[in-house]
Design a protein around this motif. Structure first.
Motif, PDB file in Angstrom:
ATOM      1  N   VAL A  86       1.139  -1.053   0.164  1.00 12.26           N
ATOM      2  CA  VAL A  86       0.060  -0.029  -0.147  1.00 12.26           C
ATOM      3  C   VAL A  86       1.013   1.184   0.123  1.00 12.26           C
ATOM      4  O   VAL A  86       1.491   1.679   1.115  1.00 12.26           O
TER       5      VAL A  86
ATOM      6  N   CYS B  91       1.831   5.010   0.164  1.00 11.97           N
ATOM      7  CA  CYS B  91       1.377   6.170   1.202  1.00 11.97           C
ATOM      8  C   CYS B  91       2.487   7.291   1.494  1.00 11.97           C
ATOM      9  O   CYS B  91       3.580   6.919   1.315  1.00 11.97           O
TER      10      CYS B  91
ATOM     11  N   LEU C  58      -0.904  -6.024   4.777  1.00 13.31           N
ATOM     12  CA  LEU C  58      -0.953  -4.853   4.059  1.00 13.31           C
ATOM     13  C   LEU C  58       0.391  -4.224   4.423  1.00 13.31           C
ATOM     14  O   LEU C  58       0.468  -3.613   5.651  1.00 13.31           O
TER      15      LEU C  58
ATOM     16  N   TYR D 176      -9.344  -1.197  -1.450  1.00  9.29           N
ATOM     17  CA  TYR D 176      -9.165  -2.154  -0.481  1.00  9.29           C
ATOM     18  C   TYR D 176     -10.361  -2.538   0.125  1.00  9.29           C
ATOM     19  O   TYR D 176     -10.911  -1.586   0.973  1.00  9.29           O
TER      20      TYR D 176
ATOM     21  N   HIS E  47      -6.851   6.411  -0.974  1.00 12.00           N
ATOM     22  CA  HIS E  47      -7.354   5.064  -1.221  1.00 12.00           C
ATOM     23  C   HIS E  47      -8.886   4.909  -0.741  1.00 12.00           C
ATOM     24  O   HIS E  47      -9.179   5.400   0.304  1.00 12.00           O
TER      25      HIS E  47
END
Length: 127
Positions: free
Chosen positions: A10, A12, A48, A62, A114
């Motif tokens: 993920v 970020c 994750l 997600y 997200h």
């Protein structure tokens, strides 16, 4: 064994903030450092792996399948934080839950944009 999802990265801007946001909302254990990533492990063993980067983050989706009690707690945390939520991924039905497949669910944004979803029943895959 067949095919199973093991982990996903993920992307970020702040892995501490983003990983703790998700773990806290879902009531999961504190994220664990693994190399350059901060890992949130789900109850089914999938992780994750939050990886911090500069610049633009491409928004992903997600979805998290929760039992009813866990959903209620997560939804209460979402509302306590004053987060916007929608009954649809197009963000047209603000402040509503969807009720599909005998369950409930909603969509909301994480700190990096997200689109997250919490739901109590999996989607029916007609055959």
């Amino acid at each position: 064994m067949g095919a199973e999802l093991n982990h996903t990265i993920v992307w970020c801007r702040d892995k501490q903030h983003s990983a703790r946001f998700l773990a806290g909302l879902l009531g999961l254990p504190e994220p664990v450092l693994f190399g350059p990533m901060l890992v949130v492990r789900l109850d089914n063993g999938v992780s994750l792996d939050f990886y911090q980067r500069e610049g633009r983050i491409a928004a992903q989706h997600y979805a998290f399948l929760l039992d009813d009690d866990t959903f209620d707690r997560a939804f209460a945390r979402l509302r306590e934080q004053g987060l916007d939520y929608w009954a649809d991924p197009g963000r047209q039905r603000a402040g509503e839950l969807y009720r599909q497949h005998g369950g409930r669910g909603c969509y909301f944004d994480d700190p990096d944009g997200h689109l997250l979803e919490i739901m109590t029943r999996p989607y029916a895959m007609g055959g």
